[in-house]
Motif scaffolding. Structure first.
Motif, PDB file in Angstrom:
ATOM      1  N   PRO A 298       3.686 -19.230 -19.701  1.00 19.70           N
ATOM      2  CA  PRO A 298       2.261 -19.601 -19.711  1.00 19.70           C
ATOM      3  C   PRO A 298       1.748 -19.866 -18.300  1.00 19.70           C
ATOM      4  CG  PRO A 298       3.448 -20.759 -21.436  1.00 19.70           C
ATOM      5  CD  PRO A 298       4.490 -20.071 -20.594  1.00 19.70           C
ATOM      6  N   PHE A 299       0.560 -19.358 -18.010  1.00 23.06           N
ATOM      7  CA  PHE A 299      -0.043 -19.527 -16.696  1.00 23.06           C
ATOM      8  C   PHE A 299      -0.851 -20.811 -16.639  1.00 23.06           C
ATOM      9  CE2 PHE A 299       1.167 -15.654 -14.857  1.00 23.06           C
ATOM     10  CZ  PHE A 299       0.578 -15.496 -13.611  1.00 23.06           C
ATOM     11  N   GLU A 300      -0.807 -21.477 -15.495  1.00 17.17           N
ATOM     12  CA  GLU A 300      -1.753 -22.557 -15.240  1.00 17.17           C
ATOM     13  C   GLU A 300      -3.087 -21.929 -14.863  1.00 17.17           C
ATOM     14  OE1 GLU A 300      -0.278 -25.132 -12.245  1.00 17.17           O
ATOM     15  OE2 GLU A 300       1.659 -25.447 -13.251  1.00 17.17           O
ATOM     16  N   ARG A 301      -4.176 -22.570 -15.258  1.00 15.38           N
ATOM     17  CA  ARG A 301      -5.494 -22.015 -14.967  1.00 15.38           C
ATOM     18  C   ARG A 301      -5.709 -21.925 -13.450  1.00 15.38           C
ATOM     19  NH1 ARG A 301      -9.956 -21.273 -17.966  1.00 15.38           N
ATOM     20  NH2 ARG A 301      -9.015 -22.433 -19.684  1.00 15.38           N
ATOM     21  N   PRO A 302      -5.894 -20.715 -12.917  1.00 13.53           N
ATOM     22  CA  PRO A 302      -6.076 -20.580 -11.467  1.00 13.53           C
ATOM     23  C   PRO A 302      -7.517 -20.878 -11.047  1.00 13.53           C
ATOM     24  CG  PRO A 302      -6.083 -18.426 -12.499  1.00 13.53           C
ATOM     25  CD  PRO A 302      -5.854 -19.415 -13.595  1.00 13.53           C
ATOM     26  N   GLU A 303      -7.661 -21.525  -9.913  1.00 17.90           N
ATOM     27  CA  GLU A 303      -8.999 -21.824  -9.383  1.00 17.90           C
ATOM     28  C   GLU A 303      -9.454 -20.647  -8.520  1.00 17.90           C
ATOM     29  OE1 GLU A 303     -10.824 -24.410 -10.283  1.00 17.90           O
ATOM     30  OE2 GLU A 303      -9.169 -25.006 -11.603  1.00 17.90           O
ATOM     31  N   VAL A 304      -9.831 -19.590  -9.191  1.00 22.47           N
ATOM     32  CA  VAL A 304     -10.246 -18.373  -8.497  1.00 22.47           C
ATOM     33  C   VAL A 304     -11.464 -17.775  -9.189  1.00 22.47           C
ATOM     34  CG1 VAL A 304      -7.911 -17.822  -7.679  1.00 22.47           C
ATOM     35  CG2 VAL A 304      -8.677 -16.948  -9.902  1.00 22.47           C
ATOM     36  N   ASP A 305     -12.107 -16.839  -8.486  1.00 18.72           N
ATOM     37  CA  ASP A 305     -13.266 -16.144  -9.044  1.00 18.72           C
ATOM     38  C   ASP A 305     -12.866 -14.864  -9.770  1.00 18.72           C
ATOM     39  OD1 ASP A 305     -15.281 -17.887  -7.673  1.00 18.72           O
ATOM     40  OD2 ASP A 305     -14.322 -17.030  -5.898  1.00 18.72           O
ATOM     41  N   ALA A 306     -11.697 -14.335  -9.428  1.00 14.71           N
ATOM     42  CA  ALA A 306     -11.286 -13.045  -9.977  1.00 14.71           C
ATOM     43  C   ALA A 306      -9.774 -12.921  -9.939  1.00 14.71           C
ATOM     44  CB  ALA A 306     -11.927 -11.901  -9.190  1.00 14.71           C
ATOM     45  N   VAL A 307      -9.276 -12.003 -10.754  1.00 12.96           N
ATOM     46  CA  VAL A 307      -7.848 -11.686 -10.789  1.00 12.96           C
ATOM     47  C   VAL A 307      -7.688 -10.170 -10.675  1.00 12.96           C
ATOM     48  CG1 VAL A 307      -5.731 -11.696 -12.173  1.00 12.96           C
ATOM     49  CG2 VAL A 307      -7.280 -13.673 -12.232  1.00 12.96           C
ATOM     50  N   ILE A 308      -6.786  -9.729  -9.806  1.00 19.03           N
ATOM     51  CA  ILE A 308      -6.374  -8.326  -9.761  1.00 19.03           C
ATOM     52  C   ILE A 308      -4.927  -8.289 -10.224  1.00 19.03           C
ATOM     53  CG2 ILE A 308      -5.937  -6.318  -8.306  1.00 19.03           C
ATOM     54  CD1 ILE A 308      -8.263  -7.142  -6.554  1.00 19.03           C
ATOM     55  N   HIS A 309      -4.716  -7.685 -11.390  1.00 18.57           N
ATOM     56  CA  HIS A 309      -3.407  -7.723 -12.046  1.00 18.57           C
ATOM     57  C   HIS A 309      -2.651  -6.422 -11.788  1.00 18.57           C
ATOM     58  CE1 HIS A 309      -0.248  -8.658 -14.719  1.00 18.57           C
ATOM     59  NE2 HIS A 309      -0.727  -8.089 -15.819  1.00 18.57           N
ATOM     60  N   LEU A 310      -1.708  -6.495 -10.838  1.00 20.45           N
ATOM     61  CA  LEU A 310      -0.925  -5.333 -10.427  1.00 20.45           C
ATOM     62  C   LEU A 310       0.526  -5.411 -10.882  1.00 20.45           C
ATOM     63  CD1 LEU A 310      -2.192  -5.164  -6.728  1.00 20.45           C
ATOM     64  CD2 LEU A 310      -3.044  -3.818  -8.653  1.00 20.45           C
ATOM     65  N   ALA A 311       1.022  -6.605 -11.167  1.00 20.60           N
ATOM     66  CA  ALA A 311       2.429  -6.765 -11.526  1.00 20.60           C
ATOM     67  C   ALA A 311       2.713  -6.064 -12.849  1.00 20.60           C
ATOM     68  CB  ALA A 311       2.777  -8.243 -11.623  1.00 20.60           C
ATOM     69  N   ALA A 312       3.753  -5.233 -12.865  1.00 24.47           N
ATOM     70  CA  ALA A 312       4.081  -4.482 -14.074  1.00 24.47           C
ATOM     71  C   ALA A 312       5.447  -3.838 -13.927  1.00 24.47           C
ATOM     72  CB  ALA A 312       3.029  -3.401 -14.342  1.00 24.47           C
ATOM     73  N   ALA A 313       6.038  -3.495 -15.071  1.00 24.28           N
ATOM     74  CA  ALA A 313       7.181  -2.589 -15.092  1.00 24.28           C
ATOM     75  C   ALA A 313       6.620  -1.176 -15.153  1.00 24.28           C
ATOM     76  CB  ALA A 313       8.063  -2.868 -16.307  1.00 24.28           C
ATOM     77  N   ALA A 314       7.083  -0.282 -14.265  1.00 24.59           N
ATOM     78  CA  ALA A 314       6.341   0.972 -14.078  1.00 24.59           C
ATOM     79  C   ALA A 314       7.210   2.212 -13.901  1.00 24.59           C
ATOM     80  CB  ALA A 314       5.410   0.826 -12.878  1.00 24.59           C
ATOM     81  N   ARG A 315       8.411   2.230 -14.455  1.00 26.13           N
ATOM     82  CA  ARG A 315       9.265   3.419 -14.355  1.00 26.13           C
ATOM     83  C   ARG A 315       9.228   4.177 -15.691  1.00 26.13           C
ATOM     84  NH1 ARG A 315      13.195   2.966 -10.231  1.00 26.13           N
ATOM     85  NH2 ARG A 315      12.122   2.146  -8.394  1.00 26.13           N
ATOM     86  N   VAL A 316       8.686   5.372 -15.664  1.00 25.16           N
ATOM     87  CA  VAL A 316       8.480   6.119 -16.902  1.00 25.16           C
ATOM     88  C   VAL A 316       9.798   6.374 -17.625  1.00 25.16           C
ATOM     89  CG1 VAL A 316       7.727   8.314 -17.881  1.00 25.16           C
ATOM     90  CG2 VAL A 316       6.328   7.181 -16.147  1.00 25.16           C
ATOM     91  N   ARG A 317      10.772   6.942 -16.950  1.00 23.51           N
ATOM     92  CA  ARG A 317      12.031   7.280 -17.617  1.00 23.51           C
ATOM     93  C   ARG A 317      12.754   6.026 -18.091  1.00 23.51           C
ATOM     94  NH1 ARG A 317      14.397  12.439 -14.050  1.00 23.51           N
ATOM     95  NH2 ARG A 317      12.600  13.798 -14.451  1.00 23.51           N
ATOM     96  N   GLU A 318      12.724   4.980 -17.304  1.00 26.26           N
ATOM     97  CA  GLU A 318      13.352   3.725 -17.691  1.00 26.26           C
ATOM     98  C   GLU A 318      12.721   3.162 -18.962  1.00 26.26           C
ATOM     99  OE1 GLU A 318      14.564   0.159 -14.899  1.00 26.26           O
ATOM    100  OE2 GLU A 318      12.470  -0.082 -15.526  1.00 26.26           O
ATOM    101  N   SER A 319      11.424   3.373 -19.129  1.00 27.80           N
ATOM    102  CA  SER A 319      10.727   2.806 -20.285  1.00 27.80           C
ATOM    103  C   SER A 319      11.226   3.390 -21.601  1.00 27.80           C
ATOM    104  CB  SER A 319       9.212   3.010 -20.154  1.00 27.80           C
ATOM    105  OG  SER A 319       8.818   4.354 -20.385  1.00 27.80           O
ATOM    106  N   PHE A 320      11.722   4.622 -21.586  1.00 24.80           N
ATOM    107  CA  PHE A 320      12.278   5.215 -22.798  1.00 24.80           C
ATOM    108  C   PHE A 320      13.577   4.517 -23.208  1.00 24.80           C
ATOM    109  CE2 PHE A 320       9.560   8.757 -21.479  1.00 24.80           C
ATOM    110  CZ  PHE A 320       9.018   9.150 -22.692  1.00 24.80           C
ATOM    111  N   LEU A 321      14.306   3.985 -22.234  1.00 29.18           N
ATOM    112  CA  LEU A 321      15.569   3.318 -22.504  1.00 29.18           C
ATOM    113  C   LEU A 321      15.373   1.892 -23.001  1.00 29.18           C
ATOM    114  CD1 LEU A 321      17.555   4.502 -19.350  1.00 29.18           C
ATOM    115  CD2 LEU A 321      17.598   5.494 -21.650  1.00 29.18           C
ATOM    116  N   ASP A 322      14.288   1.260 -22.582  1.00 31.35           N
ATOM    117  CA  ASP A 322      14.058  -0.144 -22.949  1.00 31.35           C
ATOM    118  C   ASP A 322      12.572  -0.387 -23.194  1.00 31.35           C
ATOM    119  OD1 ASP A 322      14.369  -2.807 -23.453  1.00 31.35           O
ATOM    120  OD2 ASP A 322      15.012  -3.359 -21.431  1.00 31.35           O
ATOM    121  N   PRO A 323      12.002   0.226 -24.237  1.00 32.85           N
ATOM    122  CA  PRO A 323      10.564   0.080 -24.482  1.00 32.85           C
ATOM    123  C   PRO A 323      10.146  -1.347 -24.787  1.00 32.85           C
ATOM    124  CG  PRO A 323      11.638   1.181 -26.326  1.00 32.85           C
ATOM    125  CD  PRO A 323      12.648   1.101 -25.231  1.00 32.85           C
TER     126      PRO A 323
END
Length: 285
Positions: free
Chosen positions: A37-62
């Motif tokens: 759970p996230f603590e409420r951030p004191e910001v005006d905006a969020v840019i959400h870039l964090a992700a798991a992003a390997r296509v072939r790997e995703s087939f092994l562990d969806p």
């Protein structure tokens, strides 16, 4: 604006942080785990870039891909109220087409990774419709250049082969598959343009792509720029390989975004200068 950036130390994230600073915004780096759970951030905006992003790997562990890309987005959204929210998604959510893809083109994810991103897109769009946030999804095509270190990406791999830092590369099929490439600096600029256009209660989607090129085009350009041969092992085409995935980015351009570093030769040259042995400058012919 104060802008929380998840994945801020990554390849795209580092470029986004620099671009935010250039335009007078204050990046705030996230140190919280998306799985908690996230603590409420004191910001005006969020840019959400964090992700798991390997296509072939995703087939092994969806399951883990959904847990990270959908569950992490959900945990983050729960902490927000009244902020602008920008989600990094992928052009692979679309059904392949010979024609350039627009934001209204049919989505048909071809991997668990793409499917998890499509689900995250829906989540943030519904949150915006409720009035909780303002949502913008940027569907990134093939990000390249800027000293990328992920040699699963075709330009990065081909340049690494020319530099001698990897032994070679495999190409499946005849090399005519076409993809859309965009320099990481132009991607960062797209996030800032979209951030400034986003409003609470609204939901928008933009394609981020710039230069269509085949695998053969990439190999020829790498050899031309570096003056070195790329060692390629040609393999039979993989069943279901997508022949063409090109972006129509006119909607984003209408906001004032213009790719300035995304010509194929410039992307390759920039990657070569950043990753070639020695001084960082590639040899001439």
């Amino acid at each position: 604006m104060r802008v929380l950036v998840t994945g801020a130390t990554g390849y795209v994230g580092s470029a986004v942080v620099r671009e935010l600073q250039v335009h007078g915004h204050e990046p705030v780096l996230s140190r919280q785990r998306l799985a908690e759970p996230f603590e409420r951030p004191e910001v005006d905006a969020v840019i959400h870039l964090a992700a798991a992003a390997r296509v072939r790997e995703s087939f092994l562990d969806p399951v883990s891909y959904y847990e990270t890309n959908v569950g992490g987005t959900l945990n983050l959204l729960k902490s927000l109220e009244g902020q602008r929210f920008l989600l990094a998604s992928t052009g692979t959510v679309y059904r392949p087409s010979d024609a350039p893809l627009t934001e209204s083109s049919v989505r048909e994810p071809s991997s668990p990774y793409a499917a998890s991103k499509a689900a995250a897109e829906d989540l943030v769009a519904w949150a915006a419709r409720s009035g909780r946030i303002g949502a913008t999804t940027l569907r990134l095509f093939n990000v390249a250049g800027g000293g990328d270190t992920d040699t699963t990406r075709v330009i990065t791999r081909a340049v690494a082969c020319a530099a001698g830092t990897v032994p070679g590369m495999e190409v499946y099929g005849d090399g005519t598959a076409v993809r859309d490439f965009v320099h990481v600096r132009d991607v960062a600029a797209a996030f800032v343009v979209a951030l400034e256009a986003c409003g609470v209660g609204t939901s928008s989607v933009y394609n981020v792509g710039a230069t269509a090129a085949s695998v053969k085009d990439v190999l020829a350009t790498v050899e031309e720029v570096t003056g070195r041969t790329v060692d390629v092992a040609w393999k039979p085409a993989v069943p279901g390989e997508i022949p063409s995935l090109r972006a129509d980015a006119s909607k984003l351009r209408a906001l004032g975004w213009e790719p300035r570093s995304s010509a194929l030769e410039e992307i390759v040259r920039d990657q070569w200068r950043a990753s070639a042995p020695g001084s960082g400058r590639g040899p001439s012919r």
